[in-house]
Design a protein around this motif. Structure first.
Motif, short mmCIF file in Angstrom:
data_model
loop_
_atom_site.label_atom_id
_atom_site.label_comp_id
_atom_site.label_asym_id
_atom_site.label_seq_id
_atom_site.Cartn_x
_atom_site.Cartn_y
_atom_site.Cartn_z
N GLU A 1 7.54 1.14 0.41
CA GLU A 1 8.61 1.95 0.98
C GLU A 1 9.34 2.78 -0.08
OE1 GLU A 1 10.99 -1.00 2.90
OE2 GLU A 1 9.70 -1.07 4.69
N GLU A 2 8.85 2.71 -1.31
CA GLU A 2 9.36 3.48 -2.44
C GLU A 2 10.80 3.10 -2.81
OE1 GLU A 2 8.50 7.67 -2.15
OE2 GLU A 2 6.44 7.31 -1.44
N GLN A 3 11.11 1.82 -2.64
CA GLN A 3 12.37 1.31 -3.15
C GLN A 3 12.24 1.15 -4.67
OE1 GLN A 3 14.06 -2.05 -1.07
NE2 GLN A 3 13.03 -1.50 0.85
N PRO A 4 13.26 1.52 -5.44
CA PRO A 4 13.15 1.48 -6.91
C PRO A 4 12.85 0.07 -7.42
CG PRO A 4 15.10 2.71 -6.24
CD PRO A 4 14.56 2.05 -5.00
N THR A 5 11.87 -0.01 -8.30
CA THR A 5 11.51 -1.29 -8.90
C THR A 5 10.89 -1.08 -10.27
OG1 THR A 5 10.40 -3.40 -8.44
CG2 THR A 5 9.15 -1.41 -8.01
N ARG B 1 5.87 -4.71 0.20
CA ARG B 1 6.46 -3.86 1.23
C ARG B 1 7.56 -2.97 0.67
NH1 ARG B 1 4.79 -2.13 6.32
NH2 ARG B 1 6.49 -0.78 6.96
N GLU B 2 8.42 -3.54 -0.18
CA GLU B 2 9.51 -2.75 -0.76
C GLU B 2 8.97 -1.63 -1.64
OE1 GLU B 2 12.34 -5.21 -2.74
OE2 GLU B 2 12.98 -6.22 -0.90
N ILE B 3 7.94 -1.92 -2.41
CA ILE B 3 7.35 -0.90 -3.28
C ILE B 3 6.68 0.18 -2.43
CG2 ILE B 3 5.63 -0.45 -5.07
CD1 ILE B 3 6.19 -3.33 -6.07
N THR C 1 -0.77 -1.29 -1.72
CA THR C 1 0.47 -0.75 -2.28
C THR C 1 0.24 -0.22 -3.68
OG1 THR C 1 1.88 -2.19 -0.95
CG2 THR C 1 2.82 -1.35 -2.99
N TYR D 1 9.69 5.97 -8.23
CA TYR D 1 10.22 4.72 -7.69
C TYR D 1 9.66 3.48 -8.40
CZ TYR D 1 5.76 4.72 -5.12
OH TYR D 1 4.42 4.76 -4.80
N SER E 1 13.59 -13.56 -1.51
CA SER E 1 13.27 -12.59 -0.46
C SER E 1 12.52 -13.18 0.72
CB SER E 1 12.44 -11.45 -1.04
OG SER E 1 12.03 -10.57 -0.01
#
Length: 339
Positions: free
Chosen positions: A150-154, A146-148, A20, A177, A256
């Motif tokens: 998927e390009e979820q904002p963080t 996984r969230e990163i 990632t 993101y 999570s």
């Protein structure tokens, strides 16, 4: 070091977080070489453009290549990212030390305190690679891979004693993101990132036992208190624990279902043995299982009270029935909250 000083990056370790972070760097415009221990994993990444084993369903940018040869991976790198589990970092780095470019920034993704030496990962890197603290940086904060991917904002934290080097890394991994902040408090950032895995195990245990949000809030808040106590005893800035490397990472990891540590604790709370929970992890490492032992020892060395960490240690390593853990914690002597 200028902000644009990092162009080529080696990422050593092709697990979910290493892959990632390689994607983040590539999306930020860097040329990335990802090292995988197994040649077949490297071949899949190189030839098919994804890591089917550790990050299925996520296409990787074309400016990521992969190899099973560490010398090929680090050749000409401006930064070398170490993305192996904390308890294997020393052995791996000893094998790579003579390959490292002499001016490269060494970046730790691992979150842990080494068993035996009780050293933080940046200390292990400095000792084994024989480099000054200014060349070692740490990435921490809420980093659910996984969230990163998927390009979820963080947001995240890049900690380094050398502020300019931290800024260069900040520029090297900034995307639409992924927003990195800098911090020079390496001790605080590492302690926050390490200890939150143990508190997440405790939250998982509580969830597996059927407890609800009041219990979770209590564990997170009191967990933050004991993390802060240890960090301050080691010289950290207390403010660090109110930020992304402290509270931010703690909340994400404790709440999570993507958190390996929380999930592992939940299995223990439901009655699985340590061995059974490890089998269900399918090779993914729940760092808190080993870290609770080293953190407990480090706290003992400095006279710091860490009751949640101690309870998790008792469950994982001394056979304490998880059902007895609430009594261990609630039966402690009463005191003022901010004593």
């Amino acid at each position: 070091m200028t902000a644009d000083a990092i162009g080529r990056v080696a990422v050593l370790g092709a697990g979910s977080w290493g892959t990632t972070f390689a994607k983040v760097l590539a999306d930020a415009g860097r040329d990335v070489v990802l090292w995988a221990r197994r040649p077949e994993v490297a071949a899949t990444i190189r030839d098919e453009g994804h890591n089917a084993e550790y990050l299925p369903g996520i296409p990787l940018p074309a400016n990521i290549t992969a190899t099973a040869d560490p010398a090929e991976a680090v050749a000409g790198a401006d930064a070398v990212v170490l993305a192996v589990p904390s308890q294997t970092l020393r052995a791996n780095l000893a094998g790579w030390r003579d390959l490292l470019p002499s001016t490269a920034t060494l970046v730790s993704l691992a979150k842990g305190v080494e068993l035996g030496s009780l050293e933080r990962m940046s200390e292990v890197i400095r000792e084994v690679a024989e480099v000054d603290e200014a060349r070692v940086a740490v990435v921490t904060g809420p980093n659910l891979a996984r969230e990163i991917a998927e390009e979820q904002p963080t947001a995240t934290v890049i900690a380094c004693a050398d502020h300019d080097r931290a800024v260069a890394l900040q520029h090297a991994c900034s995307t639409h993101y992924f927003r990195p902040y800098t911090n020079t408090d390496v001790v605080g950032c590492e302690i926050g990132g390490t200890c939150k895995n143990v508190i997440a195990l405790a939250c998982g245990l509580a969830s597996g036992l059927g407890y609800g949000n009041n219990t979770m809030a209590t564990l997170i808040t009191r967990g933050l208190a004991e993390i802060s106590r240890l960090g301050v005893a080691l010289g950290a800035d207390p403010l660090t624990f109110a930020g992304l490397a402290g509270l931010g990472d703690l909340v994400a990891t404790c709440a999570s279902p993507l958190s390996r540590n929380r999930t592992f604790g939940e299995r223990l709370g439901r009655g699985e043995s340590l061995r059974e929970a490890q089998e269900h992890a399918h090779g993914q490492v729940a760092e808190g299982v080993k870290s609770c032992a080293s953190i407990r020892a480090l706290a003992g060395r400095h006279g710091v009270d860490m009751p949640i960490t101690n309870a998790v240690y008792q469950v994982c390593h001394e056979g304490l029935d998880p059902r007895l853990m609430p009594g261990e914690l609630l039966g402690r002597a009463r005191k003022a909250e901010f004593a």
